[in-house]
Design a protein around this motif. Structure first.
Motif, PDB file in Angstrom:
ATOM      1  N   SER A  32     -35.244   1.347 -22.027  1.00  0.00           N
ATOM      2  CA  SER A  32     -34.676   1.192 -23.368  1.00  0.00           C
ATOM      3  C   SER A  32     -33.176   0.922 -23.303  1.00  0.00           C
ATOM      4  O   SER A  32     -32.649   0.077 -24.033  1.00  0.00           O
ATOM      5  N   TYR A  33     -32.494   1.648 -22.440  1.00  0.00           N
ATOM      6  CA  TYR A  33     -31.048   1.469 -22.291  1.00  0.00           C
ATOM      7  C   TYR A  33     -30.723   0.065 -21.800  1.00  0.00           C
ATOM      8  O   TYR A  33     -29.878  -0.632 -22.381  1.00  0.00           O
ATOM      9  N   ALA A  34     -31.405  -0.376 -20.734  1.00  0.00           N
ATOM     10  CA  ALA A  34     -31.143  -1.706 -20.186  1.00  0.00           C
ATOM     11  C   ALA A  34     -31.487  -2.788 -21.205  1.00  0.00           C
ATOM     12  O   ALA A  34     -30.770  -3.786 -21.325  1.00  0.00           O
ATOM     13  N   ALA A  35     -32.576  -2.594 -21.954  1.00  0.00           N
ATOM     14  CA  ALA A  35     -32.970  -3.584 -22.957  1.00  0.00           C
ATOM     15  C   ALA A  35     -31.898  -3.723 -24.035  1.00  0.00           C
ATOM     16  O   ALA A  35     -31.550  -4.837 -24.456  1.00  0.00           O
ATOM     17  N   SER A  36     -31.360  -2.595 -24.486  1.00  0.00           N
ATOM     18  CA  SER A  36     -30.321  -2.643 -25.522  1.00  0.00           C
ATOM     19  C   SER A  36     -29.047  -3.292 -25.001  1.00  0.00           C
ATOM     20  O   SER A  36     -28.370  -4.039 -25.727  1.00  0.00           O
ATOM     21  N   LYS A  37     -28.717  -3.038 -23.746  1.00  0.00           N
ATOM     22  CA  LYS A  37     -27.514  -3.624 -23.158  1.00  0.00           C
ATOM     23  C   LYS A  37     -27.697  -5.121 -22.903  1.00  0.00           C
ATOM     24  O   LYS A  37     -26.746  -5.904 -23.036  1.00  0.00           O
ATOM     25  N   HIS A  38     -28.901  -5.538 -22.509  1.00  0.00           N
ATOM     26  CA  HIS A  38     -29.181  -6.969 -22.376  1.00  0.00           C
ATOM     27  C   HIS A  38     -29.035  -7.668 -23.724  1.00  0.00           C
ATOM     28  O   HIS A  38     -28.469  -8.761 -23.816  1.00  0.00           O
ATOM     29  N   ALA A  39     -29.553  -7.030 -24.780  1.00  0.00           N
ATOM     30  CA  ALA A  39     -29.472  -7.621 -26.121  1.00  0.00           C
ATOM     31  C   ALA A  39     -28.019  -7.756 -26.565  1.00  0.00           C
ATOM     32  O   ALA A  39     -27.609  -8.792 -27.106  1.00  0.00           O
ATOM     33  N   ALA A  40     -27.225  -6.707 -26.344  1.00  0.00           N
ATOM     34  CA  ALA A  40     -25.812  -6.752 -26.732  1.00  0.00           C
ATOM     35  C   ALA A  40     -25.067  -7.830 -25.952  1.00  0.00           C
ATOM     36  O   ALA A  40     -24.246  -8.569 -26.518  1.00  0.00           O
ATOM     37  N   GLN A  41     -25.350  -7.937 -24.657  1.00  0.00           N
ATOM     38  CA  GLN A  41     -24.700  -8.956 -23.832  1.00  0.00           C
ATOM     39  C   GLN A  41     -24.997 -10.349 -24.370  1.00  0.00           C
ATOM     40  O   GLN A  41     -24.093 -11.185 -24.503  1.00  0.00           O
TER      41      GLN A  41
END
Length: 313
Positions: A190-199
């Motif tokens: 979940s954390y990596a997915a949210s950070k990928h989306a923000a990037q």
């Protein structure tokens, strides 16, 4: 009388060190002078990094808008800033309650931020929440909460301050993201997915607003290490040594003060991308692009040995 040859190298070292010191002092002075009188918003000013940023930008003469979910912590930070500064050279910060987990309040938050000065020069999106858990144990509610705080919140606030930046044809948006916005590791779905989306969002934004003179910067770092390194723990000899080595490198986090100083330098130098990571995470990024099967195998081996699952941050 000439200088003895044995003294040439030490003198050169001393001279080079002096030049380097002067250069750093000049850069620090320029960084502070460039943010003087600028309206700077810090989305999570009560966190370790946010507090460090607040002190740096406040001493540099910025007009701060400090955001946080807890009023008591915001007032405590306000008091410390006022106490440690010269009122003739600084501005009293303005405080705004901001909780990205409550997306229904974002319209009011944007209005309150804009009411402070009517515009924003620098927006620092440093709010973040992490979660370490196997995918199957993460609820949909938790997934949504992490996406709200790490992606929907920063993107919504950015959209709110963007019209004023576009009309003034100036502004700087900084996303303090994570290396996991580029490289996903086990137990951080979940954390990596949210950070990928923000990037991805801020990469798109960078291209769309460049014609308006607005700069968008992303700072990708390993985990924020606010504590002293833990003592070494003996591990079982049968663990995958290569996976263990990667995890140990990834566990070397960045100190809040170092990250805050990098944020100030990013405003000064107008850099679009900053990577704060040790060599191994950087190599892993290249492996992800050039030799993904190899990286996948290493990560899977690490999960089997419970090394990456226990130590990666």
């Amino acid at each position: 009388m000439g200088v003895p040859s044995v003294m040439v190298l030490p003198l050169l070292v001393v001279f080079a060190a002096g030049i380097y010191y002067i250069y750093n002092e000049v850069i620090q002075f320029m960084s502070k002078s460039l943010v003087r009188n600028k309206v700077v918003v810090i989305t999570d000013a009560v966190s370790g990094v946010g507090t460090e940023c607040a002190h740096l930008f406040h001493k540099a003469g910025a007009r701060l808008i400090l955001c946080g979910a807890t009023w008591d912590k915001l007032e405590s930070l306000y008091d410390s800033l006022i106490t440690d500064s010269d009122p003739r050279e600084t501005f009293a910060p303005k405080l705004v309650i901001l909780d990205f987990s409550d997306m229904d309040s974002m319209e009011d938050v944007v209005a309150e931020v804009m009411d402070c000065y009517g515009y924003v020069d620098v927006l620092i999106c440093n709010s973040s929440v992490k979660l370490k858990a196997p995918i199957q144990s993460v609820s949909l509610e938790m997934d949504r909460n992490i996406m709200d705080i790490n992606y929907f919140g920063p993107s919504t606030l950015t959209k709110g301050v963007l019209p004023a930046m576009m009309s003034r044809r100036s502004g700087h948006v900084i996303l303090v993201n994570s290396i996991q916005g580029r490289l996903a590791v086990p137990f951080r779905s979940s954390y990596a997915a949210s950070k990928h989306a923000a990037q991805a969002f801020f990469d798109c934004l960078r291209a769309e607003v460049e014609e308006y003179g607005i700069l968008v910067s992303t700072i990708s770092h390993t985990f924020i290490n606010a504590a002293e390194p833990p003592p070494a723990v003996k591990t079982a000899p049968k663990q995958n040594l290569f996976a263990k080595y990667i995890s140990s490198q990834l566990s070397h986090g960045v100190r809040p003060s170092v990250l805050a100083n990098e944020i100030l330098q990013t405003v000064n130098r107008k850099r679009k991308e900053v990577m704060l990571a040790h060599p191994i995470p950087r190599v892993a990024l290249y492996l992800r692009s050039l030799f993904p099967p190899f990286l996948f195998s290493v990560l899977a081996a690490g999960v089997k040995d419970s090394v990456l699952g226990e130590q990666m941050q």
